[in-house]
Scaffold this active site. Structure first.
Site, PDB file in Angstrom:
ATOM      1  N   HIS A  74       0.832  -1.203   0.000  1.00  0.00           N
ATOM      2  CA  HIS A  74       0.000   0.000   0.000  1.00  0.00           C
ATOM      3  C   HIS A  74       0.872   1.261   0.000  1.00  0.00           C
ATOM      4  CE1 HIS A  74       1.011   0.775   4.203  1.00  0.00           C
ATOM      5  NE2 HIS A  74       0.795  -0.510   4.425  1.00  0.00           N
ATOM      6  N   ASP A 316       4.075  -4.524   3.639  1.00  0.00           N
ATOM      7  CA  ASP A 316       5.527  -4.735   3.627  1.00  0.00           C
ATOM      8  C   ASP A 316       5.858  -6.147   4.093  1.00  0.00           C
ATOM      9  OD1 ASP A 316       4.669  -4.216   6.220  1.00  0.00           O
ATOM     10  OD2 ASP A 316       6.142  -2.658   6.626  1.00  0.00           O
TER      11      ASP A 316
END
Length: 428
Positions: A74, A316
């Site tokens: 994101h 991540d």
């Protein structure tokens, strides 16, 4: 970062001149190190990675990419678990009586510091990052298409997929992983691992005790201001989070360059404990095996229904565990809270900044290579697949054959959901 965690930092020795004149202003800091904005670990604004010296950035002219699998983090967001530190800093400053004369790098405090970031929400800059990446992706792979954008269930990730889709410019719909009704999925595999409870503070807490107090002592030479260690931590975090929301921050110029490096290392430690090779029970690589197996399944067309393009959106951690399963970010000597480790392979500033993009290509050539080949582009630069390279040409292009890639990932292909290895790490 998807899983909230605590915050911390580095040991520093200070001269009396540091306390007298203070650190450089943000503009000075940028002139001293024009890349300082690219060194905030997982809180780093998106930037393309530098190309690896000696590795060609383009494939031979006789090669064509026929299948692509994208995993996209994101975009830039507001703070998650770190929000309380910044809020406490603001409260301390609101209650402080500032001296009439402040160093240049702190004069902004005369006008107050306002905190207005929406926790965990995609910022305007984050939306722009994903839109731009959607445009770039269409230009890079004009002949490949899909109508599905697969997303994590978290709202900022769904929003990221939406803005990518706008830039992508083709008719698409967003599907979330819960709609797949799978016992485990490759974007959020930790949701199927009840025992995934990394003790981040055990490692990162040691680092904090060494790193934060010297900075607090340096900043508290100002009369009228009494900052706690938590306040200082909040000020350090305000720097990258302001960049995530407004592309500038007065706090970045308050700290010395090596203090900011400490923040970067603290987050690398945290993410290595969470998703890398110092994770408890080595759950990072274990969970990453789910993605690697899906990658192999699609590139080898095991099920007979593989598509030419997959556009998927996660966190991540989604990217880092996949890299850990393939030993692509494993340091020979594990990271430690004793001191900053230079150099290191586990470097999230380059690997998983906000809006990081991991692109896997399968390609074929008429003469340069025999059989299908694999290449990884991480944040627009080739990431050499050293674990499966067998020829000089592999090393020149950072690639390897699909067959060798499968062989090199025997760790992942040997693991299955709820088998003995999985249960040993994941089942309480």
């Amino acid at each position: 970062m998807y899983i909230p965690a605590a915050i911390n930092l580095l040991q520093v020795s200070l001269s009396s001149l540091t306390g007298l004149f203070g650190p450089p202003h943000e503009a000075d800091l940028e002139s001293l190190n024009p890349h300082f904005r690219q060194r905030f670990a997982t809180l780093t604004p998106y930037h393309d990675r530098l190309h690896v010296p000696g590795v060609w950035s383009d494939l031979p002219s006789d090669c064509a990419v026929d299948q692509v699998m994208l995993l996209h983090r994101h975009g830039s967001r507001g703070p998650a678990g770190e929000q309380s530190y910044i809020e406490k800093l603001v409260q301390t400053l609101d209650n402080a009586t500032l001296p009439p004369h402040l160093p240049r790098n702190l004069q902004f405090l005369k006008h107050g510091y306002k905190y207005d970031l929406v926790p965990e929400a995609l910022t305007i800059i984050g939306r722009e990052q994903l839109f731009d990446h959607g445009v770039e992706f269409t230009l890079q792979y004009p002949t490949l298409s899909t109508d599905i954008l697969l997303s994590s269930t978290v709202q900022r990730v769904v929003d990221s997929a939406h803005y990518f889709g706008l830039g992508y410019g083709k008719s698409t719909k967003i599907m979330t992983v819960d709609q797949l009704h799978l016992p485990v999925n490759w974007i959020l595999p930790w949701d199927s691992c009840p025992n995934f409870k990394p003790d981040i503070m055990k490692v990162v807490g040691e680092w904090t005790k060494k790193y934060i107090p010297p900075i607090t002592k340096r900043l508290n030479h100002l009369p009228g201001v009494c900052l706690s260690d938590d306040d200082v931590q909040g000020a350090l975090l305000a720097c990258p989070y302001d960049l995530a929301a407004r592309d500038k921050s007065p706090w970045c110029g308050v700290f010395l360059p090596h203090e900011l490096k400490g923040l970067e290392y603290q987050y690398d430690l945290m993410m290595d404990v969470l998703s890398g090779h110092i994770s408890k029970g080595d759950t990072g690589p274990l969970l990453g095996s789910v993605y690697v197996n899906k990658l192999i399944e699609r590139f080898t067309n095991t099920t007979g229904d593989a598509k030419e393009l997959y556009l998927e959106f996660g966190h991540d951690t989604s990217i880092l565990i996949a890299m850990a399963a393939m030993n692509l970010n494993k340091d020979k000597i594990p990271l430690t809270p004793d001191h900053i480790r230079f150099p290191r392979k586990f470097r999230t500033s380059d690997q998983t900044p906000f809006a990081a993009r991991m692109v896997w290509e399968r390609f074929s050539c008429t003469k340069s290579f025999e059989g299908p080949q694999i290449r990884l582009l991480l944040n627009s630069a080739t990431y050499p697949l050293t674990m499966c390279q067998k020829s000089l040409r592999d090393r020149i292009f950072g690639t390897c054959s699909l067959d060798e890639f499968v062989k090199a990932n025997s760790y992942s292909t040997s693991i299955h959901f709820h088998d003995k290895t999985w249960n040993a790490s994941c089942v309480v």
